[in-house]
Design an enzyme around this catalytic site. Structure first.
Site, mmCIF file in Angstrom:
data_model
loop_
_atom_site.group_PDB
_atom_site.id
_atom_site.type_symbol
_atom_site.label_atom_id
_atom_site.label_comp_id
_atom_site.label_asym_id
_atom_site.label_seq_id
_atom_site.Cartn_x
_atom_site.Cartn_y
_atom_site.Cartn_z
ATOM 1 N N GLU A 116 0.817 -1.212 0.000
ATOM 2 C CA GLU A 116 0.000 0.000 0.000
ATOM 3 C C GLU A 116 0.854 1.266 0.000
ATOM 4 O OE1 GLU A 116 -4.357 -1.041 1.752
ATOM 5 O OE2 GLU A 116 -2.809 -0.671 3.262
ATOM 6 N N GLY A 155 -8.736 -22.255 4.284
ATOM 7 C CA GLY A 155 -7.596 -22.199 5.184
ATOM 8 C C GLY A 155 -6.376 -21.582 4.533
ATOM 9 N N ASP A 203 -5.349 -9.429 7.095
ATOM 10 C CA ASP A 203 -4.495 -8.682 8.023
ATOM 11 C C ASP A 203 -4.393 -9.401 9.364
ATOM 12 O OD1 ASP A 203 -4.264 -6.770 6.035
ATOM 13 O OD2 ASP A 203 -5.963 -5.611 6.795
#
Length: 308
Positions: free
Chosen positions: A142, A227, A255
């Site tokens: 980002e 998963g 995150d």
């Protein structure tokens, strides 16, 4: 939890989250069912996840000088996150638009990073001592890639375990891969990096092999409700998702996973068990609304794992 220090380079943004039955078409206005304003940004979310798990965590970023910056600092204080902030009054603290589909909890996001887009290699050099002091260093995509690259170079040179979360998806210079002990793409990001569409666990293994061929130490492909896959030159282990209850919102699940992974690795946990721990962190996070507020405590994660 503690363990070795974790340093995360990334972005804070204020999340403006809207829930509705569907996204509006261009030129259309629809009524939503709810709105929330809260802390976000991939790097900040990962730092909050690690902090709430008890890690020794410092977050490195730029902020504007405005109310959203105040929100950032309050969020980090509450989560036990130390910060290395470069104040940037000439810009603004980032913000994000998040649409959440009411029926599924799936999301679409627009991020405007603001001051964090001004993070530069010289900022990284000014904080090189902090990065070298870490046991684990994490970054994403980002903020400008040149800053992430320099930070990974410094961390690798100091023998720090490096994690690149290649989000949002982007094409990368080949030399970045050799700086990464772990790369943690989701299915979409793995396809962007390798050109291999990931629709199954076997697809994930093929994409991971491609990344290993570029010089990555280990690949962890996050697979949502399937998963995660831990793939190295000597092992390939699928870890099933850990169900903590009904899914409310998937925003921030990646995150939560990356923050949990960093915290576990910093404590010296075996990589496979670190992935399982991270799956539990993510599994709890999706049962709650919001991003940073959804991150679980160490006690909650241990209790979930103990239930098997």
């Amino acid at each position: 939890m503690l363990g070795k220090p974790v340093v995360i380079l990334g972005v804070f943004v204020a999340d403006t989250a809207y829930r509705a039955a569907r996204q509006p078409r261009m030129g259309e206005t629809i009524l939503g069912t709810s709105f929330t304003l809260g802390p976000g940004g991939k790097g900040s979310n990962q730092a909050v996840a690690a902090g709430r798990l008890g890690a020794d965590i410092t977050f490195l970023t730029r902020l504007g000088v405005d109310p959203f910056a105040d929100m950032a600092r309050q969020t980090w204080t509450q989560a036990g996150v130390k910060s290395a902030v470069i104040d940037t009054p000439e810009s603004y603290t980032g913000a994000a638009y998040i649409f959440v589909e009411e029926t599924s909890g799936n999301n679409a996001i627009i991020v405007s990073p603001g001051a964090a887009m001004l993070i530069s290699p010289s900022d990284i050099e000014a904080n090189a001592g902090l990065i070298r002091s870490a046991g684990v260093f994490v970054t994403q995509l980002e903020q400008p890639i040149e800053a992430a690259m320099r930070a990974l170079e410094i961390a690798r040179g100091a023998g720090v375990t490096t994690i690149l979360n290649p989000a949002p998806a982007a094409s990368l210079a080949e030399r970045i891969y050799t700086l990464c002990d772990y790369v943690t793409p989701n299915e979409t990001e793995a396809e962007e990096l390798t050109g291999i569409k990931v629709s199954s666990i076997d697809d994930a293994r093929r994409a991971a092999d491609s990344l290993l061929g570029k010089g990555v130490g280990a690949v962890i492909v996050t697979l949502g409700e399937k998963g995660a896959l831990l793939h190295t030159a000597s092992r390939s282990d699928h870890v099933g998702a850990i169900n903590a209850g009904p899914v409310v919102e998937t925003t921030g699940a990646g995150d939560a996973f990356n923050g949990g992974l960093a915290a576990a690795l910093a404590r010296g946990v075996d990589p496979l068990q670190a992935v399982r721990f991270a799956c539990a962190v993510a599994g709890i996070s999706v049962t709650r609304p919001g991003t940073a507020p959804s991150m679980p405590t160490l006690q909650e994660v241990e209790a979930l794992l103990a239930r098997g």
